[in-house]
Structure formats: structure tokens, C-alpha cells
Design an enzyme around this catalytic site. Structure first.
Site, PDB file in Angstrom:
ATOM      1  CB  SER A 154      -0.909   0.005   1.225  1.00  0.00           C
ATOM      2  OG  SER A 154      -1.814  -1.059   1.142  1.00  0.00           O
ATOM      3  NE  ARG A 155       0.127   5.721  -4.394  1.00  0.00           N
ATOM      4  CZ  ARG A 155       0.921   5.646  -5.457  1.00  0.00           C
ATOM      5  NH1 ARG A 155       2.071   6.260  -5.434  1.00  0.00           N
ATOM      6  NH2 ARG A 155       0.573   4.970  -6.513  1.00  0.00           N
TER       7      ARG A 155
END
Length: 191
Positions: free
Chosen positions: A9-10
């Protein structure tokens, strides 16, 4: 051919290294890497990985949640993989859709994962409602106090202050000052 897909996930300060090592050890010849939320359906590298699938290939992920975060998205993605004539394998959950039991397990795990997320959402909504009833501030704290908003209104209406000067004085954006004045005018119109 085994094609890997690794995702983090960013902004979560996660590292792809362990996923890449696991996928390489599993025999993946190509590994598509991505930094994006699993809740997003427009993940470019996943789309590239699925497009690269040929009949008989298998898309491999380290864990099921790397592929999808919702049952509907999972089922849609699995259908796209199946339409390509390929299979899907999750190493952690030992799911392999090239077998009938693997397809059944994938659907059951997807349903359980969605159920768990819905339970978390329900608990969160309940907790927020309880906090509101208790009078707690939910969300971001206001950048201006009531006293500061009153001073902005008084200064601007008296002509002794401008949007820019008030924004500088209270260290907020001009848009914040404009919203204060807009709300004040709306209240004044309704009374």
C-alpha cells in the site's frame, strides 16, 4: 509459466523484499510490482500482469489480500484470470484455482475477508456514533476558534481587514477565511 504479482500500500512504509523473495522461491519467472491500495480497482501493474497471462499460465501472489480487498473485486479479478485461460495461486493460503477445491476455497476466503471488513466498518461507525453522543470532536480539529472567527468577521465587515491579512494573522489559508465569511453570510441570510 508462473507470473508473480507483489503489492504494497502506498505510504505504509512497507517493503516488497519479502514478497519478491517468496515469489522468486515459488518459481515466478516474471514479477509485477506495485505500490497502490488494494481497495483501488485501477491498479496498473495488476492489469499488466493479467494482460500478460497466456493459457496455462498461473498468476501467483504471496497472500490473497495482495490481489484484492473486497469479494466483488476478487471475483472479478479471478474471472479475468480465468478468461485468459490462466490460473491463480496464493502461496500463504495455499489456494490454487487450477483445481476445483482451490476455486471453492478462494471464494470462501474472499467471502470471509469481506465479512471481516464489514464487521470492522460496523464497529467503527458504532464507535463514531458513541463518540458524537458523548460530545467528542470527530475528525480534524477546527483551525480557528470561535473568537478568531468572530474577529475575522468583525474586521472584514468593518473594512479594516482583508482576506489576505486575516489569513496571515491567524496562519490559515485565504480559503479558510473565505469559508468563515461565506458561513457568516449564509447564517445572516437565514435570520
Amino acid at each position: 509459466m508462473l507470473i508473480g504479482y507483489a503489492r504494497i500500500s502506498r505510504g505504509d512504509h512497507q517493503d516488497l523484499a519479502s514478497q519478491l523473495a517468496t515469489l522468486t522461491a515459488a518459481g515466478c519467472e516474471t514479477i509485477h510490482r506495485e505500490e497502490a491500495s488494494g481497495a483501488r480497482s485501477d491498479r496498473r501493474e495488476l492489469a499488466r500482469a493479467i494482460t500478460a497471462l497466456a493459457p496455462g499460465d498461473v498468476l501467483v501472489v504471496w497472500k490473497l489480500d495482495r490481489l484484492s480487498r473486497s469479494l466483488s473485486d476478487l471475483l472479478l479479478t479471478l474471472k479475468r484470470i480465468d478468461d485468459a485461460g490462466a490460473g491463480f495461486r496464493s502461496l500463504t493460503e495455499a489456494i490454487d484455482t487450477t483445481t476445483a477445491p482451490g476455486r471453492l476455497m478462494a471464494q470462501m476466503l474472499g467471502a470471509l475477508a469481506e465479512f471481516e471488513r464489514e464487521m470492522i466498518r460496523e464497529r467503527t461507525r458504532h464507535g463514531l456514533a458513541h463518540a458524537r453522543q458523548a460530545g467528542r470532536q470527530i475528525g480534524r480539529r477546527p483551525s480557528l476558534t470561535g473568537e478568531q472567527r468572530a474577529k475575522i468577521i468583525a474586521e472584514i465587515e468593518a473594512g479594516t481587514g482583508s482576506t489576505a491579512s486575516m489569513a496571515t494573522l491567524f496562519r490559515v489559508s485565504k480559503a479558510t477565511v473565505k469559508r468563515v465569511m461565506q458561513r457568516h453570510r449564509q447564517v445572516a441570510e437565514t435570520t
